[in-house]
Motif scaffolding. Structure first.
Motif, PDB file in Angstrom:
ATOM      1  N   ALA A  29       1.100  -0.947   0.408  1.00 31.53           N
ATOM      2  CA  ALA A  29       0.110   0.053  -0.135  1.00 31.53           C
ATOM      3  C   ALA A  29       0.730   1.609  -0.318  1.00 31.53           C
ATOM      4  CB  ALA A  29      -1.181   0.110   0.923  1.00 31.53           C
ATOM      5  N   LYS A  30       2.135   1.244  -0.169  1.00 33.84           N
ATOM      6  CA  LYS A  30       2.833   1.987   0.302  1.00 33.84           C
ATOM      7  C   LYS A  30       4.231   2.501  -1.638  1.00 33.84           C
ATOM      8  CE  LYS A  30       2.955   3.298   4.027  1.00 33.84           C
ATOM      9  NZ  LYS A  30       1.512   3.709   3.922  1.00 33.84           N
ATOM     10  N   ALA A  31       3.411   1.032  -2.426  1.00 30.27           N
ATOM     11  CA  ALA A  31       4.056   1.392  -3.512  1.00 30.27           C
ATOM     12  C   ALA A  31       3.236   1.865  -4.745  1.00 30.27           C
ATOM     13  CB  ALA A  31       4.260  -0.345  -3.978  1.00 30.27           C
ATOM     14  N   THR A  32       3.569   2.146  -5.532  1.00 33.01           N
ATOM     15  CA  THR A  32       3.145   3.288  -6.926  1.00 33.01           C
ATOM     16  C   THR A  32       2.046   2.379  -7.604  1.00 33.01           C
ATOM     17  OG1 THR A  32       4.563   2.867  -8.427  1.00 33.01           O
ATOM     18  CG2 THR A  32       4.679   4.619  -6.767  1.00 33.01           C
ATOM     19  N   ASN A  33       1.146   2.649  -8.397  1.00 29.65           N
ATOM     20  CA  ASN A  33       0.458   2.100  -8.939  1.00 29.65           C
ATOM     21  C   ASN A  33       0.754   1.763  -9.829  1.00 29.65           C
ATOM     22  OD1 ASN A  33      -2.195   2.742  -7.677  1.00 29.65           O
ATOM     23  ND2 ASN A  33      -2.281   5.140  -8.946  1.00 29.65           N
ATOM     24  N   GLU A  34       1.638   1.696 -10.601  1.00 29.94           N
ATOM     25  CA  GLU A  34       2.303   1.506 -11.727  1.00 29.94           C
ATOM     26  C   GLU A  34       3.510   0.229 -10.710  1.00 29.94           C
ATOM     27  OE1 GLU A  34       2.639   4.007 -10.940  1.00 29.94           O
ATOM     28  OE2 GLU A  34       1.859   5.171 -12.859  1.00 29.94           O
ATOM     29  N   GLU A  35       3.521  -0.042  -9.875  1.00 35.63           N
ATOM     30  CA  GLU A  35       4.671  -0.336  -9.056  1.00 35.63           C
ATOM     31  C   GLU A  35       3.689  -1.971  -8.394  1.00 35.63           C
ATOM     32  OE1 GLU A  35       8.447   1.764  -7.450  1.00 35.63           O
ATOM     33  OE2 GLU A  35       7.117   1.115  -6.445  1.00 35.63           O
ATOM     34  N   ASN A  36       2.525  -1.589  -8.146  1.00 30.90           N
ATOM     35  CA  ASN A  36       1.636  -3.085  -7.733  1.00 30.90           C
ATOM     36  C   ASN A  36       0.781  -3.148  -8.733  1.00 30.90           C
ATOM     37  OD1 ASN A  36       1.137  -2.906  -4.856  1.00 30.90           O
ATOM     38  ND2 ASN A  36       0.869  -0.559  -5.193  1.00 30.90           N
ATOM     39  N   TYR A  37       0.563  -2.457 -10.456  1.00 32.06           N
ATOM     40  CA  TYR A  37       0.338  -3.230 -11.008  1.00 32.06           C
ATOM     41  C   TYR A  37       1.464  -4.436 -11.660  1.00 32.06           C
ATOM     42  CZ  TYR A  37      -0.741  -3.951 -15.868  1.00 32.06           C
ATOM     43  OH  TYR A  37      -1.291  -4.687 -17.670  1.00 32.06           O
TER      44      TYR A  37
END
Lengths: 529, 350
Positions: B321-329
């Motif tokens: 929940a601390k990573a970016t959208n792009e990284e979570n994707y």
């Protein structure tokens, strides 16, 4: 949030429940406080603790912890019996009303008082204030969801909004406040066991076919494990390897000793983080990650707004961004993924995610865009469900009050409820390493009602031991009427206290969220435990 | 446009009924010097620097809080107005400490700016010092009330923007100053240490402690706050790969001028010596530094062995929940398409 922060101040009434907003979402609290002080908005605060926001409240409810369904149904009971329901909205926009109405008939104010401790006069006042407003909004957080009945609590909240027609207009809505800077985005992006990006179900054949094609692999169709289930599976041997990125389950899982034990059983654990966390210490490999300010990317806030964040610094030493590391691991595993920039990745996300389809970096230069944003000309969505709900009509779900999974008894006579405080955050891996915050609040404490404390022979600042069926921890006592009688509050920011050694891993059966807000403990003077 | 018509410096301007003289002048592009006025706060008239002359009534008035009334003939830089403004500034300066050369406020000081604009130096008046000492009681705010000019921007900001009402302007005469209701320390008062008052103080009376004496930044970068889910934009003042200071007020941000204690004072962790700067691998029970190549080989081996030996569902991945959208994707794509499991989650529930 169904609504946006922009229209928060258009609410005539805000019902706040299960959110200690001043300490957990201070800038949203600031918006609410000024709305109240301007004379426009009146506030109902429903929380067992006497949180600071109560100072701004017109009506104050202090339910016994874990009794939310009872008082929420009670509010609906008053609204229906006093003719305050929005008949037109119910008829045009909802279904299942009659069955639900029958279910809340059993929650008359006198019954609710017996279950929750809320006086009937106060319940009526709150119900009338909420239902009579032109625009009334509900804001809630983990105080509603972190219960074994969390999903029921949320349904009861939604029922209340629907019966009064407080959905789909400015200043209304059902608005959960998200606790991490990208918890909304992580969910949106499909960092969930049952969803692809944009809440497309992994069990849906069409979605699975679409993502299998785009990602060039045959994807599995059975939903996976939630984090708490992963820990059980690790303990039981079904999961043998874990890749943990930017999370610290040893501190955040309920019954934390169990989580640590489970992770130790793994054959292989890799942890990727910016610090050597409690979880990292158990790992076979620890990979140094970049902090959020060291990378370009987007974050999605609690009101669904996708916002760009610049790369302001270089990562220290050999630390690298999560994306760079993942690209490397995938390539070395023989399944290389195209090494796209953050903006290129967003284009890929947009191409696969209808609610993000119109999000492009070039559109985010002067502020964010709230999803759903279906195409590149769409300006985003300020208010959800304006004309219809995602499923068409909004369904009233009857929900019945069930006591928390673990109730106080003779051996463990007090209720422990956990949460955050203003000056620290989550497991503290960031805030404890920020000098000013750490200097200001170097250690934690347990808040006890002065009467409980006197009975237990505990005075202000005294070392105490707090014990549950699962573990024991030492801390200091703070005597304050913020805690109602019978309730102890502790934050989970302090490694030395490790409050999650005490908490109950009982899960909500649908949301799989642990019951952090209620477990039974005993408190003893002295650091004996 | 209907409403009142007034003249300012000889030019006629129509104004809305609730308009003040200061706003009407600004609409004409005429700048009147101010000290206690702030565009986000209600007008006060406390400092008197914005004094102008109304030749229709023959009076001097403060432009910030005087409603524009029909028939006014305002002169913002008439000799009378300038002399009054100069006297007002001289009075304010007469009890202001002569510590500009070491004052951290430096060139950002509005008082210093105004003084030089009207040609005043600190020594032009007999210096009458005030008795207040420096308050250093908390790690966030350095308070030196000897520099306080009584503009009450801090008091108004706390009430009107922050809604905390933690400080008020009390006591009498020369002792009047901003303080908590019982003159207690900020800790234990209604103060939330949001730092808004510090960020708005026009002089050096309130200064941030973190970042003091850090010097001037090379660049400013807008980032999303790493803490809760509100999504505030932080503007980082950066130099030599270090964050010197954090401020708010970025255009298009959800938070406007506001931040909380964590957002404003909680980014020290980024440059903390505990940061991991090299991969670690377990050797003989100990975590020891290793090359990326060695560490990634271990990762690929560990994950690959699990998939080969027990199937893809024996692997579980936690995204952040601390990573970016792009990284979570990407992490989701990795778990599902590279490992082949839906065992991916993050701490949304915790």
């Amino acid at each position: 949030m169904t609504n946006s922060l922009e229209d928060l101040a258009e609410a005539d009434v805000i019902l706040l429940t299960g959110t200690n907003t001043i300490e957990n979402h201070p800038v949203i609290a600031q918006m609410m406080k000024t709305a109240v002080l301007s004379g426009k908005t009146r506030l109902i605060v429903a929380d067992p603790r006497d949180i600071s926001m109560a100072r701004y409240a017109t009506v104050r409810l202090r339910p016994r912890p874990g009794t939310d369904v009872a008082w929420l149904n009670g509010m609906a009971n008053v609204i229906l019996s006093e003719g305050l329901a929005d008949e037109r909205f119910i008829e045009r926009r909802t279904e299942g009303f009659d069955a639900w109405r029958e279910s809340v008939e059993r929650y008359a104010p006198a019954v609710v008082e017996r279950l929750t401790g809320i006086r009937p006069a106060d319940l009526r006042k709150a119900a009338r204030l909420y239902a009579s407003a032109d625009a009334a909004a509900i804001y809630y957080a983990m105080g509603i969801t972190q219960h074994s009945t969390g999903t029921d609590n949320v349904k009861a909240v939604a029922n209340l909004a629907m019966v009064t027609g407080n959905i789909g207009r400015p200043g209304t809505g059902v608005n959960p406040l998200r606790g991490q800077n990208n918890v909304q985005g992580a969910c949106d992006m499909g960092a969930l066991p049952d969803f692809y990006p944009g809440y497309q179900r992994v069990s849906d054949e069409a979605a699975r076919a679409k993502f299998s094609k785009a990602w060039g692999a045959t994807l599995p169709g059975t939903p996976g494990l939630t984090v708490t289930e992963m820990m059980d599976a690790a303990g039981g041997g079904a999961v043998t390897a874990m890749y943990v990125i930017g999370e610290n389950p040893v501190m955040t899982e309920p019954d934390a000793s169990h989580a640590a034990g489970a992770l130790e059983k793994l054959e292989f654990l890799v942890v990727q983080d910016i610090f050597l966390t409690e979880t990292g210490r158990l790992a076979d490999v620890v990979l140094p990650g970049a902090a959020s300010v060291e990378k370009e990317g987007t974050f999605t806030n609690t009101e669904r707004k996708v916002q760009r964040s610049a790369r302001a610094l270089e990562a220290p030493g050999e630390a690298r961004t999560d994306a760079d590391i993942i690209f490397d691991v995938a390539a070395r595993m023989g399944s290389p993924m195209p090494r796209l920039s953050a903006s290129g990745l967003m284009d890929e996300i947009a191409s696969l995610t209808p609610s993000y389809a119109g999000i492009k970096y070039s559109r985010l230069a002067h502020g964010g865009i709230r999803w759903p944003c279906p195409d590149t000309r769409h300006r985003g969505t300020r208010i959800l469900h304006a004309r219809e709900f995602a499923r068409g009509r909004g369904k009233f779900h009857p929900v019945e009050f069930i006591e928390p999974a673990e109730m106080p008894d003779e051996e463990y006579p007090l209720v422990l409820t956990t949460g955050r405080m203003l000056y620290h955050f989550h497991t503290g891996s960031m805030s404890h390493r920020s000098a000013a915050l750490e200097e200001y609040v170097p250690e934690g404490w347990a808040e006890l009602n002065p009467r409980d404390a006197r009975r237990l022979g505990i005075s202000e600042g005294m070392p105490i031991t707090v014990t549950s069926r699962r573990g024991s921890t030492r801390t200091h006592a703070r005597l304050t009427p913020r805690s109602p009688q019978g309730v102890v509050f502790m934050s989970f920011h302090f490694g030395a206290e490790a409050v999650n050694r005490l908490t109950n891993p009982a899960l909500d059966r649908e949301g799989k969220i642990p019951e952090f807000k209620v477990c039974a403990v005993r408190v003893e003077p002295g650091a004996s435990g | 446009m209907t409403g009142t018509s007034i003249r300012i410096n000889g030019k006629r301007v129509s104004v809305y009924p609730e308009a003040r003289v200061l706003g009407a002048a600004r609409d004409l592009g005429i700048q009147i010097p101010t000290l206690c006025d702030h565009p986000l706060l209600s007008p006060s008239g406390y400092c008197g620097v914005c004094v102008v002359e109304d030749r229709a009534s023959g009076t001097l008035l403060t432009a910030c809080n005087t409603p524009a009334a029909a028939g006014m003939d305002i002169w913002t830089d008439s000799p009378r107005a300038c002399e009054a403004r100069r006297r007002t500034l001289e009075l304010i300066l007469s009890d202001h400490p002569e510590s500009c050369v070491i004052c951290e406020k430096g060139n950002a000081c509005r008082l210093r700016d105004l003084a030089s604009a009207v040609g005043l130096s600190l020594t032009s008046e007999k210096h009458v010092g005030r008795l207040y000492g420096i308050n250093d009681a908390n790690p966030f705010i350095h308070r030196d009330l000897s520099k306080c000019i009584g503009c009450q921007i801090c008091v108004r900001a706390c009430r009107e923007i922050q809604g905390a009402e933690a400080v008020e302007f009390t006591d009498l005469g020369v002792r009047a100053r901003p303080m908590t209701s019982a003159d207690t320390e900020l800790a234990g008062s209604a103060c939330e240490l949001c730092g808004l008052c510090v960020s708005m103080c026009p002089v050096g009376a309130l200064l941030e402690k973190p970042g003091r004496h850090a010097g001037t930044e090379d660049e400013r970068r807008a980032v999303i706050c790493p803490y809760c889910g509100v999504g505030c934009t932080l503007e980082l003042a950066v130099r030599d790969n270090r964050i010197l200071r954090v401020s708010a007020g970025v255009e298009g941000s959800v938070n406007g001028p506001s931040l909380c204690a964590k957002g404003r004072y909680g980014l020290g962790y980024v440059g903390h010596p505990d940061r991991l700067t090299a991969p670690l691998v377990r050797e003989g029970g100990e975590l020891v530094e290793a090359s990326w190549d060695a560490a990634l080989s271990r990762v690929v081996d560990g994950l690959g062995r699990a998939v080969a030996g027990h199937g893809p569902d024996s692997v579980a991945v936690l995204a952040s929940a601390k990573a970016t959208n792009e990284e979570n994707y990407l992490i989701g794509k990795f778990a599902r398409s590279v490992i082949g499991t839906n065992n991916i989650d993050h701490c949304a529930r915790l």
